[in-house]
Design a protein around this motif. Sequence first.
Motif, PDB file in Angstrom:
ATOM      1  N   TYR A 199       0.905  -1.175   0.092  1.00  0.00           N
ATOM      2  CA  TYR A 199       0.030  -0.018  -0.055  1.00  0.00           C
ATOM      3  C   TYR A 199       0.801   1.297  -0.078  1.00  0.00           C
ATOM      4  O   TYR A 199       0.441   2.248  -0.430  1.00  0.00           O
ATOM      5  N   ARG A 200       2.308   1.197   0.314  1.00  0.00           N
ATOM      6  CA  ARG A 200       3.055   2.286   0.485  1.00  0.00           C
ATOM      7  C   ARG A 200       3.659   2.469  -0.931  1.00  0.00           C
ATOM      8  O   ARG A 200       4.195   3.350  -1.387  1.00  0.00           O
ATOM      9  N   VAL A 201       3.469   1.710  -1.936  1.00  0.00           N
ATOM     10  CA  VAL A 201       4.031   1.730  -3.306  1.00  0.00           C
ATOM     11  C   VAL A 201       3.069   2.475  -4.215  1.00  0.00           C
ATOM     12  O   VAL A 201       1.882   1.807  -4.279  1.00  0.00           O
ATOM     13  N   LEU A 202       3.257   3.639  -4.933  1.00  0.00           N
ATOM     14  CA  LEU A 202       2.241   4.298  -5.842  1.00  0.00           C
ATOM     15  C   LEU A 202       2.762   4.339  -7.173  1.00  0.00           C
ATOM     16  O   LEU A 202       3.904   4.342  -7.425  1.00  0.00           O
ATOM     17  N   PHE A 203       1.792   4.517  -7.914  1.00  0.00           N
ATOM     18  CA  PHE A 203       2.136   4.748  -9.314  1.00  0.00           C
ATOM     19  C   PHE A 203       1.875   6.263  -9.820  1.00  0.00           C
ATOM     20  O   PHE A 203       0.670   6.916  -9.722  1.00  0.00           O
ATOM     21  N   ASP A 204       2.743   6.909 -10.345  1.00  0.00           N
ATOM     22  CA  ASP A 204       2.517   8.322 -10.991  1.00  0.00           C
ATOM     23  C   ASP A 204       1.838   8.367 -12.124  1.00  0.00           C
ATOM     24  O   ASP A 204       1.415   7.671 -12.685  1.00  0.00           O
ATOM     25  N   GLU A 205       1.814   9.520 -12.948  1.00  0.00           N
ATOM     26  CA  GLU A 205       0.981   9.870 -14.134  1.00  0.00           C
ATOM     27  C   GLU A 205       1.562   9.064 -15.141  1.00  0.00           C
ATOM     28  O   GLU A 205       0.622   8.718 -15.940  1.00  0.00           O
ATOM     29  N   GLU A 206       2.809   8.709 -15.171  1.00  0.00           N
ATOM     30  CA  GLU A 206       3.312   7.765 -16.297  1.00  0.00           C
ATOM     31  C   GLU A 206       3.462   6.244 -15.840  1.00  0.00           C
ATOM     32  O   GLU A 206       3.793   5.407 -16.668  1.00  0.00           O
ATOM     33  N   GLY A 207       2.795   5.938 -14.697  1.00  0.00           N
ATOM     34  CA  GLY A 207       2.375   4.651 -14.276  1.00  0.00           C
ATOM     35  C   GLY A 207       4.140   4.230 -13.841  1.00  0.00           C
ATOM     36  O   GLY A 207       4.039   3.006 -13.328  1.00  0.00           O
ATOM     37  N   ASP A 208       5.036   5.002 -13.505  1.00  0.00           N
ATOM     38  CA  ASP A 208       6.116   4.630 -13.019  1.00  0.00           C
ATOM     39  C   ASP A 208       5.839   4.388 -11.242  1.00  0.00           C
ATOM     40  O   ASP A 208       5.286   5.181 -10.481  1.00  0.00           O
ATOM     41  N   PRO A 209       6.633   3.400 -10.879  1.00  0.00           N
ATOM     42  CA  PRO A 209       6.335   3.031  -9.355  1.00  0.00           C
ATOM     43  C   PRO A 209       7.151   4.137  -8.522  1.00  0.00           C
ATOM     44  O   PRO A 209       8.423   4.633  -8.830  1.00  0.00           O
ATOM     45  N   ARG A 210       6.246   4.641  -7.319  1.00  0.00           N
ATOM     46  CA  ARG A 210       7.086   5.539  -6.364  1.00  0.00           C
ATOM     47  C   ARG A 210       6.861   4.783  -4.945  1.00  0.00           C
ATOM     48  O   ARG A 210       5.892   4.479  -4.740  1.00  0.00           O
ATOM     49  N   LEU A 211       7.739   5.362  -3.874  1.00  0.00           N
ATOM     50  CA  LEU A 211       7.548   4.957  -2.639  1.00  0.00           C
ATOM     51  C   LEU A 211       7.071   6.017  -1.944  1.00  0.00           C
ATOM     52  O   LEU A 211       7.457   7.265  -1.859  1.00  0.00           O
ATOM     53  N   SER A 212       5.852   5.785  -1.227  1.00  0.00           N
ATOM     54  CA  SER A 212       5.341   7.210  -0.388  1.00  0.00           C
ATOM     55  C   SER A 212       6.405   7.438   0.655  1.00  0.00           C
ATOM     56  O   SER A 212       6.955   6.788   1.419  1.00  0.00           O
ATOM     57  N   CYS A 213       6.542   8.928   0.705  1.00  0.00           N
ATOM     58  CA  CYS A 213       7.537   9.480   1.740  1.00  0.00           C
ATOM     59  C   CYS A 213       6.711   9.424   3.032  1.00  0.00           C
ATOM     60  O   CYS A 213       7.512   9.442   4.104  1.00  0.00           O
ATOM     61  N   PHE A 214       5.497   9.039   3.157  1.00  0.00           N
ATOM     62  CA  PHE A 214       4.773   9.038   4.550  1.00  0.00           C
ATOM     63  C   PHE A 214       5.563   8.009   5.643  1.00  0.00           C
ATOM     64  O   PHE A 214       5.440   8.041   6.590  1.00  0.00           O
TER      65      PHE A 214
END
Length: 509
Positions: A199-214
């Motif tokens: 649930y902490r791994v997110l996807f940006d506008e281009e669908g690239d994975p990002r890790l939540s800074c929270f």
Amino acid sequence: MGCCPSSFLTETHPEKQQNQQPPHHVHTHNHNHTQLHPPPSLTADLSATGGVPSFSEFSFSDLKAATNNFSSDFIVSESGEKAPNLVYKGRLPNRRWIAVKKFTKAAWPDPKQFVDEASGVGKLRHRRLANLIGYCCDGDERLLVAEYMPNDTLAKHLFHWENQTIEWAMRLRVAFSIAETLNYCSSEGRPLYHDLNAYRVLFDEEGDPRLSCFGLMKNSRDGKSYSTNLAYTPPEYLKNGRVTPESVIYSFGTVLLDLLSGKHIPPSHALDMIQGKANMLLMDSHLEGKFSKEEAAVVVNLASKCLQYEPRERPDTKELVTTLAPLQTKPEVPSYVMLGIPKHEEAPSTPQRPLSAMGEACSRTDLTAIHQILVATHYRDDEGTNELSFQEWTQQMRDMLEARKRGDYAFRDKDFKTAIENYSQFIDVGTMVSPTVFARRSLCYLLCDQPDPALRDAMQAQCVYPDWPTAFYMQSVALAKLDMQKDAADMLNEATALEEKRQRGGRGA
């Protein structure tokens, strides 16, 4: 509101979508009205990291305006009783989408400790991190502000997919991206990540994975760092309640299991399967065998190392990166293709509906025509925005209404500087709030060539009356004057849609 997309950054397990509509009017009763003062980062000061704003402080009123007064419609995740805090979506005056995490009042009683923690995380900037761009420490309020991620969580794509499961190469990309981000955070002196999970791994506008800074901050000064089932919690945390860099590696191992299996399998059960040489039974059947067994063996072996009972036997973040880097075999294929989501497209820049007289005037930025319309409309749309007790009809109240009347005369007579002075007197007292006064002062600022305060006033009008087309029309004109043409066109579309909806509902325009 029509301006908000349906999906937003979701941070922890239970996803909550509430369908309650924001009220047409916000009733205020003897409350001080706080004005919006955007931090410098809202209009400029973008760092070199892909246009991410530098870390800055927000006032509580900034974030109230951005989240439509913390409307329940803007809640995108709730983390439940174990870590009671909320994440909202929001939009800043410069049209940037944000995620706002709101802590309980008791979570961080010491403001300095909260600011120090947030500032440490705010120094980090990485292309695979949903970066922290600000905080609010205003009275008892404690909030974090992060980049907005519009394409859901790894958990949603992996466990609750509707169109297609995540293909193997994309799963490897996700694993490598998380490893890279953890390694970066570790190298920058922030090795602790709390409750790393899908649930902490997110996807940006281009669908690239990002890790939540929270996850780089605890949910409270003394709060628990894990809200997941105990079966997925690092064994040493169960003993002493402390998160270590090795605990983060253990949690990374549980995410690798998620990516391999497409299910949330308890580590002990998975390790039994691995030790029993039943690796293929671990693999997600939805992949339908479309994966490299050699690559899968590497990932299974790495997961096994990460999940070792003894913390010292687990790999470090550098080893995660060096193990997963050679498995990146499709660098040329965009993430959105692999995820099966639409490519991020710019919204159309022309209105999609016939325009009203107000819409036409705003589309031409014809301030004279807008002035005529606002004079004719008078205070028709302010009905119901205030409820005043008998005690409030004081001399101060009479003085305030007199200031508004003087402002109205000046506005009618096109003495816009005098109108600003008198409307400001009315607003600063704060006993009454009037969306019409904000709209009129917004136009006065525009006619005095001051588009920044004009935009702030138009947003304040929206705060008081969330569905008011005029508030959106005035934002559109202010954005056009700030040379933000695409955003101005988007806002004009939203205003037109609200006006149509209003007319269908039988109300006057």
